[in-house]
Design an enzyme around this catalytic site. Structure first.
Site, PDB file in Angstrom:
ATOM      1  N   LYS A   1     -12.898  -1.380   7.326  1.00  0.00           N
ATOM      2  CA  LYS A   1     -12.262  -2.369   8.214  1.00  0.00           C
ATOM      3  C   LYS A   1     -12.744  -2.189   9.653  1.00  0.00           C
ATOM      4  O   LYS A   1     -13.278  -3.101  10.251  1.00  0.00           O
ATOM      5  CB  LYS A   1     -10.749  -2.261   8.115  1.00  0.00           C
TER       6      LYS A   1
ATOM      7  N   TRP B   1       0.836  -1.218   0.000  1.00  0.00           N
ATOM      8  CA  TRP B   1       0.000   0.000   0.000  1.00  0.00           C
ATOM      9  C   TRP B   1       0.857   1.249   0.000  1.00  0.00           C
ATOM     10  O   TRP B   1       0.527   2.234  -0.669  1.00  0.00           O
ATOM     11  CB  TRP B   1      -1.001  -0.016   1.162  1.00  0.00           C
TER      12      TRP B   1
ATOM     13  N   ASP C   1      -1.896   7.083   6.042  1.00  0.00           N
ATOM     14  CA  ASP C   1      -2.901   6.134   5.581  1.00  0.00           C
ATOM     15  C   ASP C   1      -3.264   5.259   6.783  1.00  0.00           C
ATOM     16  O   ASP C   1      -2.488   4.408   7.202  1.00  0.00           O
ATOM     17  CB  ASP C   1      -2.312   5.287   4.445  1.00  0.00           C
TER      18      ASP C   1
HETATM   19  N1  PMP Z   1      -4.087   1.177   2.470  1.00  0.00           N
HETATM   20  C1  PMP Z   1      -4.178   0.102   3.259  1.00  0.00           C
HETATM   21  C2  PMP Z   1      -3.260  -0.008   4.428  1.00  0.00           C
HETATM   22  C3  PMP Z   1      -5.135  -0.875   2.988  1.00  0.00           C
HETATM   23  O1  PMP Z   1      -5.226  -1.954   3.777  1.00  0.00           O
HETATM   24  C4  PMP Z   1      -5.997  -0.728   1.888  1.00  0.00           C
HETATM   25  C5  PMP Z   1      -7.085  -1.719   1.568  1.00  0.00           C
HETATM   26  N2  PMP Z   1      -6.911  -3.000   1.932  1.00  0.00           N
HETATM   27  C6  PMP Z   1      -5.840   0.394   1.074  1.00  0.00           C
HETATM   28  C7  PMP Z   1      -4.896   1.329   1.403  1.00  0.00           C
HETATM   29  C8  PMP Z   1      -6.719   0.602  -0.122  1.00  0.00           C
HETATM   30  O2  PMP Z   1      -7.929   1.073   0.311  1.00  0.00           O
HETATM   31  P1  PMP Z   1      -9.168   1.289  -0.636  1.00  0.00           P
HETATM   32  O3  PMP Z   1      -9.559  -0.034  -1.164  1.00  0.00           O
HETATM   33  O4  PMP Z   1     -10.169   1.887   0.298  1.00  0.00           O
HETATM   34  O5  PMP Z   1      -8.752   2.235  -1.703  1.00  0.00           O
END
Ligand code: PMP
Length: 359
Positions: free
Chosen positions: A194, A102, A170
């Site tokens: 989550k 991520w 994030d």
């Molecule tokens: N950052 C992290 C730490 C995540 O766990 C996730 C999704 N699993 C995301 C970003 C992406 O998020 P989204 O699907 O809401 O764009």
């Protein structure tokens, strides 16, 4: 059908009481004769729902006055792009800590936006099994971190001190899982899916001072100030998710607030880490001990052939969502706020039984 123990990484388990309220109110929202999802976002009833959720969020997360709370869409993935576009100033650079997939996606978007990315630390050398030390540089427009690494099961157990800049965080997978010290934060963002509700709403907490960095050439919907000036309703917001967010916040508040939530989460995670540590020749925990996440617990089997058997036995014991992400393999138990201690204990007991029977 009774509910199972759902260890999914997200969308993820929600509190029974929240789901029951949604069910009870779905056809007729508090005597209005309409569902909350059928109403105008500009009407009086939804306006109250919206304002109540904001007030609750500010109170529960203890958000200082200098921040605005914006309700956006597009997930953390969209924030990866909007941050560099709006917060980085021409010719300057932003720091990014690389703690996994991520973070890498966030870095990729910063590079596409044409800003200079300063490498502020990386855990890539050991498949992101630890939280690296920060490498700061002067003049950073912000320092981006991923507070919890969903895939690897690592977490900044304390938010780092970014020096003369501010953190852009994030918080997708540890949002509202512990009290937040806002001192070093410039912006924090997370999707609800989550810890805080259904997917579809991205909550952004941003220091108002950043709007001055925005360019008028940036399309209207891509600027934070557009959301700030229009109560997050320049366009139609995700009304159902805002309503559900309010219900989750009430549940957190009635459950001891974030201090209570953090304690509960620590106890829950400990059950599973203890089971891993009790069988070190059998279970190989992915995260180094001082970087262990309280939200996602990851491990492999010394004997990989046992994975399928373990998952089969888990389903028989009413546990689901345990298969690990392909970047780490093995298992991942996501134990967000709404996962009960009973669920974590059931998993830990199963892990002990399984290790004993196969060793
Ligand atoms: N950052 C992290 C730490 C995540 O766990 C996730 C999704 N699993 C995301 C970003 C992406 O998020 P989204 O699907 O809401 O764009």
């Amino acid at each position: 059908m009774p509910r199972i123990f759902n260890f999914s990484a997200g969308p993820a388990v929600l509190p029974d009481s929240v789901l029951e309220t949604i069910r009870d109110e779905l056809l007729d929202y508090r005597g209005s004769g309409m569902s909350i999802i059928e109403m105008s976002h500009r009407g009086k009833i939804f306006d109250e729902v919206y304002k109540e959720s904001l007030a609750l969020f500010r109170r529960v997360a203890n958000i200082p006055e200098r921040f605005d709370i914006l309700y956006m869409t597009g997930g953390a993935s969209t924030q990866f792009a909007l941050l560099p576009i709006n917060l980085a100033r021409p010719g300057q650079s932003a720091g990014y800590v690389n703690t996994g997939v991520w973070s890498e996606k966030a870095i990729e978007q910063a590079e596409l936006a044409g800003i200079k990315v300063h490498d502020a630390g990386s855990s890539k050398d050991k498949n992101h099994s630890y939280i690296p030390a920060l490498k700061l540089a002067p003049g950073l427009d912000y320092l981006h971190i991923t507070s919890n690494n969903t895939i690897y099961g690592t977490q900044f157990r304390e938010l780092p001190d970014p020096g003369e800049t501010k953190l852009a965080i994030d918080m997708s997978s540890d949002f509202l899982s512990r009290p937040i010290d806002w001192k070093h934060i410039g912006v924090a963002y997370a999707g609800l899916q989550k810890n805080a509700g259904p997917s579809g709403l991205t909550v952004v907490v941003i220091d108002r001072e950043y709007y001055a960095r925005e360019s008028e050439k940036t399309p209207t919907m891509f600027r934070y100030s557009t959301f700030a000036k229009n109560d997050s309703m320049y366009n139609t917001p995700p009304t159902f998710q805002i309503y559900a967010f309010g219900l989750v916040l009430k549940w957190i508040e009635s459950d001891g607030g974030l201090v209570g939530v953090e304690k509960h989460n620590a106890v829950k995670a400990q059950h599973i880490y203890d089971a891993i540590d009790a069988f070190p020749q059998f279970y190989l925990g992915h995260a180094e001990k001082n970087s262990r996440s309280l939200m996602n617990v990851t491990w492999n089997f010394a004997n990989k052939d046992l994975e399928a058997d373990f998952l089969k036995g888990a389903v028989e014991r009413k546990m689901d969502g345990l298969k690990g992400h392909r970047s780490v393999g093995g298992m991942r138990a996501s134990i967000y706020n709404a996962m009960s201690e009973a669920g974590c204990k059931a998993l830990a007991d199963y892990m002990r039984d399984f290790a004993q029977s196969r060793s």
